[in-house]
Design an enzyme around this catalytic site. Structure first.
Site, PDB file in Angstrom:
ATOM      1  N   ASP A  13       0.852  -1.194   0.000  1.00 50.54           N
ATOM      2  CA  ASP A  13       0.000   0.000   0.000  1.00 50.54           C
ATOM      3  C   ASP A  13       0.886   1.243   0.000  1.00 50.54           C
ATOM      4  OD1 ASP A  13      -2.980   1.034   0.768  1.00 50.54           O
ATOM      5  OD2 ASP A  13      -1.452   2.265   1.733  1.00 50.54           O
TER       6      ASP A  13
ATOM      7  N   TYR B  59       3.499   9.827  -0.701  1.00 47.84           N
ATOM      8  CA  TYR B  59       4.582   9.215   0.078  1.00 47.84           C
ATOM      9  C   TYR B  59       5.928   9.411  -0.607  1.00 47.84           C
ATOM     10  CZ  TYR B  59       0.708   6.618   2.345  1.00 47.84           C
ATOM     11  OH  TYR B  59      -0.460   6.258   2.981  1.00 47.84           O
TER      12      TYR B  59
ATOM     13  N   LYS C 195      -2.514   5.994  -4.445  1.00 46.18           N
ATOM     14  CA  LYS C 195      -3.610   6.925  -4.138  1.00 46.18           C
ATOM     15  C   LYS C 195      -3.404   8.275  -4.821  1.00 46.18           C
ATOM     16  CE  LYS C 195      -3.520   4.829   0.478  1.00 46.18           C
ATOM     17  NZ  LYS C 195      -2.102   4.669   0.824  1.00 46.18           N
TER      18      LYS C 195
ATOM     19  N   HIS D 160      -7.340   9.837  -1.967  1.00 45.37           N
ATOM     20  CA  HIS D 160      -6.671   9.782  -0.662  1.00 45.37           C
ATOM     21  C   HIS D 160      -7.488  10.443   0.458  1.00 45.37           C
ATOM     22  CE1 HIS D 160      -2.309   9.318   0.947  1.00 45.37           C
ATOM     23  NE2 HIS D 160      -3.155   9.194   1.938  1.00 45.37           N
TER      24      HIS D 160
HETATM   25  P1  NAD Z   1       0.940   1.661  11.890  1.00 47.52           P
HETATM   26  O1  NAD Z   1      -0.191   1.652  12.838  1.00 47.52           O
HETATM   27  O2  NAD Z   1       1.135   0.505  10.959  1.00 47.52           O
HETATM   28  O3  NAD Z   1       2.222   1.913  12.788  1.00 47.52           O
HETATM   29  C1  NAD Z   1       3.509   1.798  12.300  1.00 47.52           C
HETATM   30  C2  NAD Z   1       4.464   1.904  13.475  1.00 47.52           C
HETATM   31  O4  NAD Z   1       4.166   0.872  14.431  1.00 47.52           O
HETATM   32  C3  NAD Z   1       5.896   1.612  13.038  1.00 47.52           C
HETATM   33  O5  NAD Z   1       6.523   2.777  12.598  1.00 47.52           O
HETATM   34  C4  NAD Z   1       6.498   1.035  14.293  1.00 47.52           C
HETATM   35  O6  NAD Z   1       6.933   2.082  15.107  1.00 47.52           O
HETATM   36  C5  NAD Z   1       5.342   0.361  14.970  1.00 47.52           C
HETATM   37  N1  NAD Z   1       5.377  -1.115  14.760  1.00 47.52           N
HETATM   38  C6  NAD Z   1       5.214  -1.809  13.601  1.00 47.52           C
HETATM   39  N2  NAD Z   1       5.287  -3.127  13.828  1.00 47.52           N
HETATM   40  C7  NAD Z   1       5.511  -3.286  15.150  1.00 47.52           C
HETATM   41  C8  NAD Z   1       5.677  -4.418  15.988  1.00 47.52           C
HETATM   42  N3  NAD Z   1       5.603  -5.649  15.495  1.00 47.52           N
HETATM   43  N4  NAD Z   1       5.886  -4.205  17.309  1.00 47.52           N
HETATM   44  C9  NAD Z   1       5.940  -2.953  17.819  1.00 47.52           C
HETATM   45  N5  NAD Z   1       5.780  -1.831  17.076  1.00 47.52           N
HETATM   46  C10 NAD Z   1       5.572  -2.005  15.751  1.00 47.52           C
HETATM   47  O7  NAD Z   1       0.858   3.046  11.083  1.00 47.52           O
HETATM   48  P2  NAD Z   1       0.920   3.493   9.572  1.00 47.52           P
HETATM   49  O8  NAD Z   1       2.180   3.119   8.911  1.00 47.52           O
HETATM   50  O9  NAD Z   1       0.559   4.920   9.583  1.00 47.52           O
HETATM   51  O10 NAD Z   1      -0.283   2.689   8.884  1.00 47.52           O
HETATM   52  C11 NAD Z   1      -0.111   1.567   8.051  1.00 47.52           C
HETATM   53  C12 NAD Z   1      -0.276   1.945   6.600  1.00 47.52           C
HETATM   54  O11 NAD Z   1      -1.546   2.560   6.374  1.00 47.52           O
HETATM   55  C13 NAD Z   1       0.705   3.024   6.110  1.00 47.52           C
HETATM   56  O12 NAD Z   1       2.013   2.553   5.960  1.00 47.52           O
HETATM   57  C14 NAD Z   1       0.024   3.458   4.847  1.00 47.52           C
HETATM   58  O13 NAD Z   1       0.233   2.497   3.817  1.00 47.52           O
HETATM   59  C15 NAD Z   1      -1.438   3.478   5.284  1.00 47.52           C
HETATM   60  N6  NAD Z   1      -1.876   4.826   5.720  1.00 47.52           N
HETATM   61  C16 NAD Z   1      -2.860   5.442   5.007  1.00 47.52           C
HETATM   62  C17 NAD Z   1      -3.331   6.687   5.361  1.00 47.52           C
HETATM   63  C18 NAD Z   1      -4.432   7.330   4.574  1.00 47.52           C
HETATM   64  O14 NAD Z   1      -4.722   8.517   4.797  1.00 47.52           O
HETATM   65  N7  NAD Z   1      -5.064   6.625   3.666  1.00 47.52           N
HETATM   66  C19 NAD Z   1      -2.779   7.361   6.464  1.00 47.52           C
HETATM   67  C20 NAD Z   1      -1.775   6.726   7.192  1.00 47.52           C
HETATM   68  C21 NAD Z   1      -1.358   5.453   6.814  1.00 47.52           C
END
Ligand code: NAD
Length: 276
Positions: free
Chosen positions: A48, A53, A78, A109
């Site tokens: 994704d 990004y 997106k 988005h």
């Molecule tokens: P997330 O909730 O996946 O959190 C990521 C963070 O969690 C990492 O940086 C790390 O610090 C921690 N983490 C990951 N694995 C872990 C583990 N096993 N143990 C402990 N900590 C851990 O947040 P995200 O990246 O914002 O969301 C996932 C995906 O969603 C993004 O990468 C993106 O592709 C998407 N996203 C979309 C939007 C949107 O507006 N559509 C906004 C934000 C994110």
């Protein structure tokens, strides 16, 4: 075929999506090829990304270098906010950066309700889908009024709505409306982006201990068992593997219910009504 054990969910246009993938928000463009290569090696097949990004080129390089057949991959990108009136060109740029002939899923988005351009953008996405260069189209961060408007004015139902969703912020109204209309929910920020101590909450740590798994695996399992599509992000290979290793246990109904009870309208990201 997708990565071992990852189930697929059916979308309303007859296609399927791997329910667990890998997100690349805030993955440094310079490091993206290495990080996505790690993710593919670990077993992820669903990536994704988004134009904003800035890492579509790195994602595309990793996909190409992997040698994995295109039909085994699922790629989402997106449309960024400043391109809602210019979606066909923005889409071409994304496809070009990714080095792909098609994406599996293309999303608007953010709705930007004040600008009132999302219906125009949605109609452009319909044409892109008709061309076959996006197998499916959907939306992100849409609330009920925007979903209602898209449905009323176009009749074309998004396959997914990608929204902020984690135990403290489950958006029950938008989730219920989406599901009523056959729109699958994708959870972004599934681990709360590390912005509140989700992984330390007793309800989560108790379930982790009971199953011999980690708190992150419990939360990912909660998303999956709740029917959400999820793509946690990590730059670290061992965490990528950990987050994918969630198919050898099942939370009990009581554990799922106790995590669902953590809802507290605890948004960690932007309010879709305020992004403009
Ligand atoms: P997330 O909730 O996946 O959190 C990521 C963070 O969690 C990492 O940086 C790390 O610090 C921690 N983490 C990951 N694995 C872990 C583990 N096993 N143990 C402990 N900590 C851990 O947040 P995200 O990246 O914002 O969301 C996932 C995906 O969603 C993004 O990468 C993106 O592709 C998407 N996203 C979309 C939007 C949107 O507006 N559509 C906004 C934000 C994110």
């Amino acid at each position: 075929m997708t990565s071992p054990n990852v189930p697929t969910l059916q979308l309303n246009n007859g296609t399927t999506i791997p329910q667990l993938g890998f997100g690349v928000f805030k993955v440094d463009p310079e490091e993206t090829t290495r990080i996505v290569t790690d993710a593919l090696e670990v077993g992820y097949r669903h990536i994704d990304t988004a134009a904003i990004y800035g890492n579509e080129v790195g994602v595309g390089q990793a996909l190409a270098a992997s040698g994995i057949p295109r039909e085994e991959l699922y790629v989402t990108t997106k449309l960024w906010n400043d391109r809602q009136t210019d979606a066909p060109a923005a889409f071409d740029e994304s496809l070009d950066k990714l080095g792909l002939d098609y994406v599996d899923l293309y999303l608007i988005h953010w709705p930007l309700p004040q600008r009132e351009t999302y219906v125009q953008a949605w109609k452009a996405l319909e044409k892109i889908a008709e061309s076959g260069r996006a197998k499916s189209i959907g939306v992100s961060n849409f609330l009920v009024p925007q979903l209602e408007k898209v449905l009323a004015e176009t009749g074309v139902v998004p396959v997914v709505n990608q929204i902020e969703l984690h135990p403290a912020h489950q958006q029950p109204a938008v989730t219920a409306y989406s599901r009523e209309h056959g729109i699958q929910i994708e959870s972004w920020g599934p681990l709360g982006q590390g912005k509140y101590p989700l992984l330390e909450l007793p309800v989560i740590t108790a379930a982790a201990e009971a199953h011999g798994k980690t708190p992150a695996q419990v939360v990912i399992r909660w998303h999956l068992q709740s029917g959400f599509i999820v793509f946690p992000k990590s730059n670290r290979r061992e965490r990528m593997a950990e987050n994918l290793d969630v198919f050898d246990f099942e939370l009990t109904d009581a554990e799922v219910a106790s995590i669902t009870a953590l809802e507290s309208a605890g948004r960690v990201g932007a309010d879709p009504n305020e992004v403009n």
